[in-house]
Design a protein around this motif. Structure first.
Motif, PDB file in Angstrom:
ATOM      1  N   ALA B  30      23.602  39.221  22.741  1.00  0.00           N
ATOM      2  CA  ALA B  30      23.804  39.732  21.386  1.00  0.00           C
ATOM      3  C   ALA B  30      25.070  40.573  21.246  1.00  0.00           C
ATOM      4  CB  ALA B  30      22.590  40.553  20.967  1.00  0.00           C
ATOM      5  N   THR B  31      25.579  41.119  22.363  1.00  0.00           N
ATOM      6  CA  THR B  31      26.737  41.996  22.255  1.00  0.00           C
ATOM      7  C   THR B  31      28.008  41.172  22.131  1.00  0.00           C
ATOM      8  OG1 THR B  31      25.571  43.231  23.924  1.00  0.00           O
ATOM      9  CG2 THR B  31      27.654  44.124  23.213  1.00  0.00           C
ATOM     10  N   SER B  32      28.979  41.732  21.442  1.00  0.00           N
ATOM     11  CA  SER B  32      30.252  41.026  21.334  1.00  0.00           C
ATOM     12  C   SER B  32      31.336  41.690  22.183  1.00  0.00           C
ATOM     13  CB  SER B  32      30.701  40.988  19.870  1.00  0.00           C
ATOM     14  OG  SER B  32      30.768  42.305  19.362  1.00  0.00           O
ATOM     15  N   ASN B  33      31.067  42.883  22.704  1.00  0.00           N
ATOM     16  CA  ASN B  33      32.037  43.569  23.552  1.00  0.00           C
ATOM     17  C   ASN B  33      31.839  43.131  24.993  1.00  0.00           C
ATOM     18  OD1 ASN B  33      33.209  45.445  25.301  1.00  0.00           O
ATOM     19  ND2 ASN B  33      33.157  47.027  23.748  1.00  0.00           N
ATOM     20  N   ILE B  34      32.908  42.661  25.624  1.00  0.00           N
ATOM     21  CA  ILE B  34      32.734  41.987  26.919  1.00  0.00           C
ATOM     22  C   ILE B  34      32.366  42.969  28.021  1.00  0.00           C
ATOM     23  CG2 ILE B  34      35.152  42.075  27.630  1.00  0.00           C
ATOM     24  CD1 ILE B  34      34.740  39.134  28.537  1.00  0.00           C
ATOM     25  N   VAL B  35      32.851  44.196  27.948  1.00  0.00           N
ATOM     26  CA  VAL B  35      32.516  45.160  29.001  1.00  0.00           C
ATOM     27  C   VAL B  35      31.061  45.590  28.890  1.00  0.00           C
ATOM     28  CG1 VAL B  35      33.073  47.392  29.951  1.00  0.00           C
ATOM     29  CG2 VAL B  35      34.874  45.925  29.161  1.00  0.00           C
ATOM     30  N   ARG B  36      30.608  45.797  27.646  1.00  0.00           N
ATOM     31  CA  ARG B  36      29.195  46.131  27.463  1.00  0.00           C
ATOM     32  C   ARG B  36      28.315  44.992  27.942  1.00  0.00           C
ATOM     33  NH1 ARG B  36      27.733  49.422  22.014  1.00  0.00           N
ATOM     34  NH2 ARG B  36      29.205  51.123  22.288  1.00  0.00           N
ATOM     35  N   MET B  37      28.777  43.773  27.684  1.00  0.00           N
ATOM     36  CA  MET B  37      28.045  42.592  28.150  1.00  0.00           C
ATOM     37  C   MET B  37      27.844  42.660  29.654  1.00  0.00           C
ATOM     38  SD  MET B  37      29.406  39.048  26.688  1.00  0.00           S
ATOM     39  CE  MET B  37      29.830  39.164  24.988  1.00  0.00           C
ATOM     40  N   ALA B  38      28.939  42.911  30.376  1.00  0.00           N
ATOM     41  CA  ALA B  38      28.853  42.980  31.838  1.00  0.00           C
ATOM     42  C   ALA B  38      27.928  44.108  32.261  1.00  0.00           C
ATOM     43  CB  ALA B  38      30.243  43.178  32.430  1.00  0.00           C
ATOM     44  N   PHE B  39      27.967  45.217  31.541  1.00  0.00           N
ATOM     45  CA  PHE B  39      27.114  46.349  31.882  1.00  0.00           C
ATOM     46  C   PHE B  39      25.637  45.989  31.693  1.00  0.00           C
ATOM     47  CE2 PHE B  39      25.104  50.386  30.451  1.00  0.00           C
ATOM     48  CZ  PHE B  39      25.097  50.994  31.685  1.00  0.00           C
ATOM     49  N   TYR B  40      25.315  45.330  30.569  1.00  0.00           N
ATOM     50  CA  TYR B  40      23.927  44.921  30.338  1.00  0.00           C
ATOM     51  C   TYR B  40      23.485  43.908  31.387  1.00  0.00           C
ATOM     52  CZ  TYR B  40      24.198  47.170  25.782  1.00  0.00           C
ATOM     53  OH  TYR B  40      24.335  48.080  24.781  1.00  0.00           O
ATOM     54  N   LEU B  41      24.419  43.039  31.768  1.00  0.00           N
ATOM     55  CA  LEU B  41      24.082  42.044  32.788  1.00  0.00           C
ATOM     56  C   LEU B  41      23.721  42.746  34.102  1.00  0.00           C
ATOM     57  CD1 LEU B  41      23.906  39.047  33.360  1.00  0.00           C
ATOM     58  CD2 LEU B  41      26.280  39.089  34.046  1.00  0.00           C
ATOM     59  N   THR B  42      24.471  43.798  34.423  1.00  0.00           N
ATOM     60  CA  THR B  42      24.163  44.594  35.607  1.00  0.00           C
ATOM     61  C   THR B  42      22.745  45.124  35.552  1.00  0.00           C
ATOM     62  OG1 THR B  42      26.421  45.337  35.490  1.00  0.00           O
ATOM     63  CG2 THR B  42      24.979  46.520  36.959  1.00  0.00           C
ATOM     64  N   LEU B  43      22.386  45.695  34.390  1.00  0.00           N
ATOM     65  CA  LEU B  43      21.052  46.283  34.276  1.00  0.00           C
ATOM     66  C   LEU B  43      19.978  45.204  34.359  1.00  0.00           C
ATOM     67  CD1 LEU B  43      21.644  48.953  31.525  1.00  0.00           C
ATOM     68  CD2 LEU B  43      21.609  49.233  33.978  1.00  0.00           C
ATOM     69  N   CYS B  44      20.258  44.053  33.752  1.00  0.00           N
ATOM     70  CA  CYS B  44      19.309  42.943  33.795  1.00  0.00           C
ATOM     71  C   CYS B  44      19.071  42.504  35.231  1.00  0.00           C
ATOM     72  CB  CYS B  44      19.859  41.790  32.958  1.00  0.00           C
ATOM     73  SG  CYS B  44      18.925  40.283  33.072  1.00  0.00           S
ATOM     74  N   LEU B  45      20.162  42.347  35.982  1.00  0.00           N
ATOM     75  CA  LEU B  45      20.019  41.915  37.380  1.00  0.00           C
ATOM     76  C   LEU B  45      19.372  43.007  38.215  1.00  0.00           C
ATOM     77  CD1 LEU B  45      23.455  40.178  37.710  1.00  0.00           C
ATOM     78  CD2 LEU B  45      21.250  39.075  37.719  1.00  0.00           C
ATOM     79  N   GLY B  46      19.663  44.271  37.885  1.00  0.00           N
ATOM     80  CA  GLY B  46      19.017  45.369  38.597  1.00  0.00           C
ATOM     81  C   GLY B  46      17.517  45.360  38.386  1.00  0.00           C
ATOM     82  N   ALA B  47      17.089  45.070  37.144  1.00  0.00           N
ATOM     83  CA  ALA B  47      15.655  44.995  36.865  1.00  0.00           C
ATOM     84  C   ALA B  47      15.016  43.858  37.653  1.00  0.00           C
ATOM     85  CB  ALA B  47      15.428  44.806  35.375  1.00  0.00           C
TER      86      ALA B  47
END
Lengths: 471, 204
Positions: B30-47
């Motif tokens: 849902a995010t359009s900012n690429i750095v935030r995207m990578a950050f959320y991906l980090t949290l997703c993989l961490g979970a």
């Protein structure tokens, strides 16, 4: 005493342990509280220490007034000042990431403490792959720094963050290679096992195991200093070039979280060095083992003397760790900062090849069973690696125990690890032989005594020279 | 008190980590900012790593942290490097891309669901909890032994013909490591400074 407490606990909480939620929550809270104290109070003490050491090295006194004679409450005063400061978010910043970044850094540093043992068995969560876990989690600390660098919306921060990224990604390679050496010698990734394998005289410490482990410790320490972003590798903040690097735009308590993370990581890599190379909680002279106070491996039950021995071990471990932290401070205030290309050269041209050579050298040394200072030291106090490893193998392998071989497995107390494997898994030893022998034709199962073309019979494969592998 | 004790905390934590993973996965899309995207991906993989730890697979969980979360780090760096000039660049997704993504996503979901429901024992909840034992910190030793050539979990195989093939994954392991070594050397070769061209230029 323990029985008394147990009775009280039993009366109020019926049972303590994972089966009961309140006991579980209490145990978890105690662990978390203790670890949080190590990180937060440790940071307070280390910042004070850093100031005193920096002062002395620069021919000054350092803090002298706050809190009495040595200025030992200086950090607390600073903390109060930081809380009172305004929390600023720059106009150009990405507000969400800017606010989250310090917590990401701190959380990564703090999570790694989960697997760090402070004495024999005194660890929040005994992770089977503790070394690996710690390395994996410590690598995440750089996330916070990069996010801070990007989200601040400042060129200084961005430069700092990018430098940190390049540095940490590069230094993860040699640090991993260095950590593999003790893991390979002990044969376990469990930090409690690695520490306990070095029990006894200081000659049992892994740093004295062979010349390569001696060398690899210094490589590890260099890389550890670089990976926690301390001078002379502190290019991410580089005050003389980048104002304050990645935390240029931060103020107040948010800023101090970065420092708590930094000092937490310093303590952590120092503790890892103490366990991997310097015996952890096992002192240079095993006083409590000579007295017979220390817990023997495998013995369960609580004794006062054993508890005192554990406390002394904890103190021992903390002393070693603080010593390494002090060396880091000493290095910081002695050496000038490197340039970014020099940082990369140190890593890729010196640390990586050195670590690789040490890895191969230590492996060859161990495979050939060449001499070690351990051979010439009195063995009465310490225990051989094989004994510790055997217990570990018995414990870890109990889930895959072959039926009917339990009694034999328990009795082989002084034997080698190979023999323990043999008794524990009768089939396993023959499986080994199948792999060792290049032309295996038949199936040399333990029950198969019929005529087969196999050149390695089960009998010959069990005693693959146990004397050689004892060490 | 009794009610709290009756809760299956394992399921609660499973739900927590699963919701975190799914929530952050949605946030990535849902995010359009690429750095935030990578950050959320980090949290997703961490979970997801948290799910592995919950299952007692400490080695796999650590692997997840080191490889996937650490790998996203590089993605984050590239995100920063590529978007730092036009700050906080937004990646607008067009309607056609949404349709394509929906088709791919739904077909993958259908495939996974079909595979899940085809396993008979997964269709109804288990009742024999007492006979189950959680994997408890014994995960890395068999993995290491299997990589070096002994499958400990298959040693009790009664059929001797089958036991023959249980000699572990040493061969694929060696092949993969040789492959990675070749890749490393190739990368170093391609990244090095091309001295030959310069000396030719200088010699002219």
């Amino acid at each position: 005493v323990a029985q008394f407490f147990n009775q009280i606990l039993h009366r109020f909480f019926t049972s303590v342990g994972p089966d009961f939620w309140l006991g579980y929550c209490l145990a978890a809270a105690v662990h978390i509280g203790l670890l949080l104290n190590v990180v937060a109070v440790g940071a307070l003490v280390f910042i004070w220490m850093e100031r005193k050491i920096a002062g002395r090295i620069q021919d000054r006194l350092g803090p002298t007034r706050v809190g009495g004679k040595f200025g030992w409450l200086q950090t607390l005063a600073d903390g109060i000042k930081l809380i009172a400061k305004e929390d600023i978010t720059p106009k150009d910043a990405d507000p969400l990431l800017f606010k989250l970044a310090p917590y990401v850094s701190f959380a990564a540093s703090f999570t790694a403490y989960l697997a760090l043992p402070f004495a024999n068995g005194w660890v929040a969560q005994e992770v089977n792959v503790a070394v690996f876990f710690i390395v994996a989690v410590l690598g995440l600390e750089v996330f916070g720094v990069i996010l801070a660098g990007y989200a601040s919306g400042s060129k200084w921060s961005l430069f700092g963050g990018m430098r940190e990224a390049a540095q940490v990604v590069s230094y993860e390679v040699p640090i991993g290679l260095c950590i593999v050496v003790p893991v390979m010698i002990v044969g376990s990734m469990n930090l409690v096992t690695i520490g306990e394998a070095q029990a006894g005289l200081f000659t049992n410490w892994l740093i004295f195991h062979d010349p390569f482990t001696f060398l690899v410790f210094f490589v590890y320490f260099t890389c550890a200093v670089a990976s926690v972003n301390r001078a002379p590798f502190d290019l991410a903040e580089a005050e003389s070039e980048l104002v304050a690097g990645f935390h240029t735009e931060y103020s107040g308590l948010r800023w101090s979280f970065f420092f708590m993370a930094e000092y937490g990581s310093m303590f952590l890599v120092s503790g890892l060095a103490a366990i991997l190379f310097f015996g952890g909680w096992n002192g240079p002279i095993p006083i409590f083992r000579v007295l017979g106070w220390a817990y023997e491996q495998g013995v369960t039950g609580w004794t006062v003397t054993g508890y005192i021995a554990q406390l002394a071990g904890l103190l021992n471990f903390l002393l070693k760790t603080v010593l390494f932290v002090t060396v880091m401070m000493w290095v910081r205030w002695t050496l000038p900062r490197l340039r970014i290309d020099q940082v990369m050269t140190t890593c890729l041209k010196y640390c990586v090849p050195l670590a690789a050579i040490c890895f191969v050298g230590a492996m060859v040394w161990k495979l050939n069973g060449w001499w070690s200072i351990q051979d010439y030291a009195p063995q009465t106090f310490g225990r051989m690696f094989a004994d510790v490893r055997e217990e570990w193998v018995l414990r870890e392998g109990s889930g895959f125990r072959v039926q009917g071989s339990d009694a034999r497995g328990q009795e082989s107390a002084g034997g080698s690890q190979e023999a323990a494997l043999g008794t524990q898994y009768p089939v396993l030893s023959t499986q080994y032989s199948e792999i060792v022998v290049p032309s295996y034709v038949g199936i040399s199962g333990a029950t198969n005594h019929g005529p087969s073309l196999d050149c390695a019979t089960p009998e010959s494969s069990v005693d693959v020279s146990p004397q050689e592998t004892t060490r | 008190m009794i009610l709290l004790a009756a809760i299956n905390w394992h399921s609660v934590f499973f739900l927590l980590f699963a919701l975190l993973a799914v929530g952050f996965a949605v946030a990535v899309a849902a995010t359009s900012n690429i750095v935030r995207m990578a950050f959320y991906l980090t949290l997703c993989l961490g979970a997801t790593a948290g799910l592995f730890f919950l299952a007692g697979a400490e080695f796999v969980g650590s692997m997840q942290l080191l490889i996937y979360v650490g790998g996203t780090l590089v993605l984050l760096i590239f995100g920063v490097m590529l978007t730092a000039q036009a700050r906080f660049i937004s990646m607008k997704t067009s309607g056609g891309e949404w349709v394509l993504a929906a088709i791919v996503g739904v077909s993958l979901l259908a495939l996974l669901l079909q595979a899940d429901y085809s396993v008979a024992s997964w269709n109804e909840p288990r009742t024999d909890f007492a006979s189950l034992s959680l994997a408890d910190s014994k995960t890395s030793t068999p993995i290491g032994l299997a990589l070096t050539g002994v499958r400990v979990d298959q040693l009790e195989e009664p059929n001797e013909q089958l036991r023959r093939g249980m000699s572990g994954y040493l061969f694929p392991f060696v092949i993969i490591s040789m492959h990675l070594l070749v890749v490393l050397i190739g990368a170093a070769y391609m990244a090095r400074t091309k001295r030959v061209g310069r000396t030719l230029m200088e010699s002219r």
